[in-house]
Structure formats: structure tokens, C-alpha cells
Design a protein around this motif. Structure first.
Motif, PDB file in Angstrom:
ATOM      1  N   UNK A 100      26.668  53.976 108.464  1.00  0.00           N
ATOM      2  CA  UNK A 100      27.124  53.968 109.587  1.00  0.00           C
ATOM      3  C   UNK A 100      26.945  55.800 110.342  1.00  0.00           C
ATOM      4  N   UNK A 101      26.453  56.069 111.218  1.00  0.00           N
ATOM      5  CA  UNK A 101      26.247  57.002 112.245  1.00  0.00           C
ATOM      6  C   UNK A 101      27.118  57.126 113.222  1.00  0.00           C
ATOM      7  N   UNK A 102      28.311  56.379 113.074  1.00  0.00           N
ATOM      8  CA  UNK A 102      29.734  56.497 113.986  1.00  0.00           C
ATOM      9  C   UNK A 102      30.575  56.048 113.211  1.00  0.00           C
ATOM     10  N   UNK A 103      31.662  56.677 113.120  1.00  0.00           N
ATOM     11  CA  UNK A 103      32.880  56.735 112.191  1.00  0.00           C
ATOM     12  C   UNK A 103      33.451  55.132 111.977  1.00  0.00           C
ATOM     13  N   UNK A 104      32.862  54.369 112.854  1.00  0.00           N
ATOM     14  CA  UNK A 104      33.908  53.047 112.545  1.00  0.00           C
ATOM     15  C   UNK A 104      32.536  51.957 112.227  1.00  0.00           C
ATOM     16  N   UNK A 105      32.578  51.063 111.638  1.00  0.00           N
ATOM     17  CA  UNK A 105      31.725  49.978 110.652  1.00  0.00           C
ATOM     18  C   UNK A 105      30.662  49.204 112.257  1.00  0.00           C
ATOM     19  N   UNK A 163      30.520  53.213 107.594  1.00  0.00           N
ATOM     20  CA  UNK A 163      30.867  54.676 107.544  1.00  0.00           C
ATOM     21  C   UNK A 163      30.734  55.310 105.566  1.00  0.00           C
ATOM     22  N   UNK A 164      30.589  56.420 104.944  1.00  0.00           N
ATOM     23  CA  UNK A 164      30.688  56.749 103.849  1.00  0.00           C
ATOM     24  C   UNK A 164      31.744  56.569 103.824  1.00  0.00           C
ATOM     25  N   UNK A 165      32.728  57.099 104.077  1.00  0.00           N
ATOM     26  CA  UNK A 165      34.242  57.028 103.583  1.00  0.00           C
ATOM     27  C   UNK A 165      35.273  55.639 103.433  1.00  0.00           C
ATOM     28  N   UNK A 201      37.874  56.663  95.528  1.00  0.00           N
ATOM     29  CA  UNK A 201      36.658  58.501  95.562  1.00  0.00           C
ATOM     30  C   UNK A 201      36.927  59.349  96.166  1.00  0.00           C
ATOM     31  N   UNK A 202      37.560  60.768  95.495  1.00  0.00           N
ATOM     32  CA  UNK A 202      38.309  61.579  96.710  1.00  0.00           C
ATOM     33  C   UNK A 202      37.376  62.807  96.449  1.00  0.00           C
ATOM     34  N   UNK A 214      25.086  61.001 109.845  1.00  0.00           N
ATOM     35  CA  UNK A 214      25.633  60.014 109.164  1.00  0.00           C
ATOM     36  C   UNK A 214      27.025  61.977 108.940  1.00  0.00           C
ATOM     37  N   UNK A 215      26.395  63.189 109.100  1.00  0.00           N
ATOM     38  CA  UNK A 215      27.330  63.737 108.278  1.00  0.00           C
ATOM     39  C   UNK A 215      28.416  63.405 109.170  1.00  0.00           C
ATOM     40  N   UNK A 216      28.087  63.496 110.586  1.00  0.00           N
ATOM     41  CA  UNK A 216      29.204  63.880 111.483  1.00  0.00           C
ATOM     42  C   UNK A 216      30.689  63.149 111.479  1.00  0.00           C
ATOM     43  N   UNK A 217      30.069  61.704 110.097  1.00  0.00           N
ATOM     44  CA  UNK A 217      31.440  60.728 110.737  1.00  0.00           C
ATOM     45  C   UNK A 217      32.029  61.139 109.065  1.00  0.00           C
ATOM     46  N   UNK A 218      31.552  62.094 108.948  1.00  0.00           N
ATOM     47  CA  UNK A 218      32.102  62.217 107.238  1.00  0.00           C
ATOM     48  C   UNK A 218      33.808  63.358 107.232  1.00  0.00           C
ATOM     49  N   UNK A 219      34.984  63.595 106.657  1.00  0.00           N
ATOM     50  CA  UNK A 219      36.433  63.464 107.189  1.00  0.00           C
ATOM     51  C   UNK A 219      36.410  64.706 106.250  1.00  0.00           C
ATOM     52  N   UNK A 220      35.783  66.038 106.374  1.00  0.00           N
ATOM     53  CA  UNK A 220      35.712  66.856 105.446  1.00  0.00           C
ATOM     54  C   UNK A 220      36.375  66.520 104.844  1.00  0.00           C
ATOM     55  N   UNK A 221      38.082  66.920 105.080  1.00  0.00           N
ATOM     56  CA  UNK A 221      39.372  67.323 104.768  1.00  0.00           C
ATOM     57  C   UNK A 221      39.933  66.181 103.616  1.00  0.00           C
TER      58      UNK A 221
END
Length: 150
Positions: free
Chosen positions: A16-21, A56-58, A66-67, A83-90
């Protein structure tokens, strides 16, 4: 994948290009398929259009519990930055990434800046004739130093 004896998963979905399906229209065109309405990527006309479910990847990582990801390759024909913007890097530890930048409307510097701001360094930039490769290789800050001290 089974015959290669790899620990891998396959899903008939997209990132996804958004942080939701979301559901998107995907333009099929051999190895240059892409989300139909991705800005700036219309030089590969669609041979057909299909509806595709995206997550989203997460979502995939959480479903697999998987973490940590040792290597993540992102080549989605123009939607890399989104896509990168959707990743919660923390919440996820991605050690190394390769990211294509050629077709991305936001441009390669936006991708570089986003990854640098999330704790990565550019290890190298890969390019090849006829645009066969246009990728950054990012490494999480401190990873090479910790590997060298082993």
C-alpha cells in the motif's frame, strides 16, 4: 520458492502507498506493471487493468510476527517513496534496503532524505546502461561498524 528451500512468503497482493489497506487498480505491462494512478509513471501503457488488494508493509510483518528484516528490496515502479512513508521505522528493524528511484515522482533526493532521516546511510548507488538498474543501497547506521567488530 519451495524448490529453492528458502524461507519466503508469496501473497497475491501489493504494498500500500497509504498506512492502511486499500484496493487499487494495477496496470499490467510485462515487467513494468504499476499502480495505475501513480503520478509521473505513465510511460508504460497498460496492457490490462486489474483490481488488487494492498496492505502496508507492517501488516505483512505483523502477520508473520517479524520485527527484524535483514534485507528489503523495494522496486514498485514509481511508488517507492510513498511505500517507504508508510513504514513505522520505530516498530521494525530493517538492516539493509535497496530502493529503485528511477520512476518515482518525488525523485531520488526525496527517497535519500527520507531514509537518512530514519537512521540510514547510502552505502552505494547502483546504475546500469539502459536504465536496467537505478537503485540506492541503504544500510542502517551502525550496522557495518557492529559487523566489523565481530
Amino acid at each position: 520458492m519451495v524448490n529453492k528451500n528458502r524461507k519466503a512468503y508469496i501473497s497475491p497482493t501489493c504494498l500500500s502507498t497509504n498506512p492502511y489497506p486499500e484496493k487499487v487498480v494495477f496496470a499490467q505491462n510485462s515487467n513494468r506493471g504499476h499502480i495505475y494512478d501513480v503520478e509521473g509513471y505513465d510511460d508504460a501503457p497498460a496492457k490490462s487493468l486489474v483490481n488488487v488488494q494492498c496492505f502496508p508493509l507492517i501488516s505483512y510483518l505483523e502477520a508473520l510476527n517479524v520485527t527484524t528484516v535483514d534485507y528489503f528490496s523495494l522496486d514498485v515502479e514509481g511508488a517507492e517513496y510513498k511505500v517507504l512513508q508508510t513504514i513505522p521505522w520505530d516498530k521494525v528493524d530493517i538492516k539493509t534496503l535497496s530502493v529503485e528511484y528511477l520512476h518515482d515522482a518525488e525523485g531520488k533526493e526525496a527517497i535519500r532524505t527520507l531514509l537518512l532521516s530514519n537512521g540510514y546511510s547510502v552505502y552505494t548507488e547502483v546504475s546500469a546502461a539502459y536504465n536496467l538498474a537505478n537503485d540506492f543501497i541503504f544500510v542502517k547506521d551502525g550496522l557495518l561498524e557492529s559487523e566489523a567488530s565481530r
